[in-house]
Scaffold this motif. Structure first.
Motif, mmCIF file in Angstrom:
data_model
loop_
_atom_site.group_PDB
_atom_site.id
_atom_site.type_symbol
_atom_site.label_atom_id
_atom_site.label_comp_id
_atom_site.label_asym_id
_atom_site.label_seq_id
_atom_site.Cartn_x
_atom_site.Cartn_y
_atom_site.Cartn_z
ATOM 1 N N ARG A 75 -1.880 2.983 3.708
ATOM 2 C CA ARG A 75 -2.500 1.693 3.988
ATOM 3 C C ARG A 75 -3.933 1.942 4.441
ATOM 4 N NH1 ARG A 75 1.796 1.162 6.959
ATOM 5 N NH2 ARG A 75 0.648 0.663 8.858
ATOM 6 N N GLN A 106 -10.108 -6.311 5.270
ATOM 7 C CA GLN A 106 -8.829 -6.410 4.580
ATOM 8 C C GLN A 106 -8.069 -5.102 4.725
ATOM 9 O OE1 GLN A 106 -9.589 -7.064 0.349
ATOM 10 N NE2 GLN A 106 -9.601 -4.876 -0.031
ATOM 11 N N ARG A 132 -5.175 -2.800 2.543
ATOM 12 C CA ARG A 132 -4.517 -2.650 1.248
ATOM 13 C C ARG A 132 -3.560 -1.467 1.290
ATOM 14 N NH1 ARG A 132 -8.819 -2.223 -3.387
ATOM 15 N NH2 ARG A 132 -6.965 -2.728 -4.633
ATOM 16 N N THR A 133 -2.458 -1.582 0.558
ATOM 17 C CA THR A 133 -1.531 -0.471 0.386
ATOM 18 C C THR A 133 -1.814 0.166 -0.970
ATOM 19 O OG1 THR A 133 0.163 -1.547 1.732
ATOM 20 C CG2 THR A 133 0.883 0.225 0.271
ATOM 21 N N LEU A 134 -2.145 1.460 -0.936
ATOM 22 C CA LEU A 134 -2.543 2.176 -2.149
ATOM 23 C C LEU A 134 -1.523 3.253 -2.477
ATOM 24 C CD1 LEU A 134 -6.374 2.656 -1.424
ATOM 25 C CD2 LEU A 134 -5.269 0.794 -2.685
#
Length: 379
Positions: A275, A252, A254-256
């Motif tokens: 990302r 996956q 994810r944008t953190l």
């Protein structure tokens, strides 16, 4: 969908082994060491790459001499190289396994007087001379007949009459450092000890010595790491073809936001909006935990830093340098390949290429390419 395609669709990573490159590397070592014969060292499952398909490709290319660590490896190897190939067991034989080795047509490397005497006793029982290699300890203090052992054999030459000694051998402690004085000292010690015994062909050189020190070539060189496309000494792998490529699939992305901790122990904190991709390879797959917060994956020529701790089954990489839609779930990033060699990974992890190769786990979808032996060998 065949078994190989199914495995590739399910695994978190793919390990590809190029058998044509293995054979090309054999030819390179042969050209560099002629007229010496070249033996293939395929112990530890051909350094983790699969002794069966690797040795079959080498045997198909004319290699007739193989070295493994122990008798179990020799028994597993025999069906892949045919009955005419010589399989040498570097550790010699455990007490009581001599008859099994004889039945399998295996040649022990005899490292002690006890091993010499046990193999000679079986030869006398069989009423025929049995093949053997004598290993002499020239200064590495790991395996081999000591000075006193050699003197004892020299004083009782009848002790070797039952044996057909194919080679006397030794092993260099610092062959990958060609300028070290210890190499010359070991060569001299080997020659001195060998001269005390009946004259037989000699084998001293591993990959590093074979490609770096012509004085060690003797009658047979024992190529291991070079066959697998890795430079066995300092400098680039000139003339050797890469054998291994490794990729890992994205689970996956994810944008953190800035200030977010990542991974076990939260050893990495995002510096801005980043990302982060989680990929399905970890230290259980042989990917070194030492690469936490320092190693990288690659995608399309872009370096993707590993962030946070490498965990058992996964790790995280920063993909912020890529376009937002460039990499998604199920797609693969390069771990070993054109942008990052086995030697590069080892250097970053503070270890040696041998350890990287031999630790590559069984969970990868393995794919053999090139060579007739590659047919039907995907896993």
């Amino acid at each position: 969908m065949d078994e190989g395609d199914r495995a590739a669709s399910l695994a978190g990573g793919r390990l590809t082994i190029d058998l044509d490159a293995v054979v090309a590397n054999l030819r390179h070592v042969e050209a560099a060491t002629a007229p010496a014969r070249v033996a293939a060292v395929v112990k530890a499952d051909a350094y983790g790459l699969g002794a069966g398909p690797v040795a079959a490709a080498l045997a198909g290319a004319g290699c007739r001499d193989f070295f493994v660590a122990d008798l179990a490896e020799a028994l597993d190897l025999r069906p892949h190289v045919g009955g005419q190939a010589s399989i040498h067991v570097l550790h010699g034989l455990w007490p009581g396994t001599e008859a099994l080795a004889l039945e399998a047509g295996v040649t022990p490397v005899l490292n002690s007087l006890a091993q010499v005497r046990a193999w000679a006793e079986l030869a006398r029982t069989e009423g025929r001379r049995l093949p053997a290699v004598l290993q002499l300890d020239s200064g590495m203090s790991r395996l081999g007949l000591s000075d006193d052992d050699v003197a004892a054999l020299a004083a009782e030459p009848q002790g070797l009459e039952a044996l057909d000694v194919n080679y006397v051998m030794s092993h260099l402690a610092s062959a990958d450092q060609p300028g070290e004085d210890v190499n010359a000292a070991q060569r001299a010690s080997f020659e001195r000890l060998a001269a005390l015994l009946p004259a037989r062909p000699r084998t001293l050189a591993n990959s590093a010595a074979a490609l770096g020190d012509p004085l060690t070539h003797g009658d047979l060189v024992r190529a291991g790491l070079a066959l697998y496309g890795v430079a066995p000494g300092p400098g680039p792998a000139a003339g050797l073809r890469p054998v291994v490529s490794l990729s890992a699939r994205v689970i996956q992305v994810r944008t953190l936001p800035a200030g977010t901790g990542v991974g076990y122990g939260l050893t990495y904190t995002t510096r801005g909006t980043e990302r982060i991709a989680t990929v399905g390879v970890g230290y259980a797959d042989g990917w070194p935990r030492a690469l936490s917060n320092r190693g990288a994956a690659w995608f399309g020529g872009v370096r993707l830093p590993i962030v946070g701790q490498v965990s058992m089954d996964s790790m995280m990489v920063d993909v912020s340098a890529l376009a937002p839609d460039a990499l998604g779930a199920g797609e693969a990033v390069e771990l070993i390949g054109p942008h990052q060699s086995v030697a590069d990974v080892a250097a970053l992890a503070g270890t040696i290429p041998y350890e990287i190769l031999t630790r590559l786990g069984r969970r990868y979808a393995r794919r053999y390419v090139g060579g007739a032996s590659a047919q039907g060998m995907r896993a």
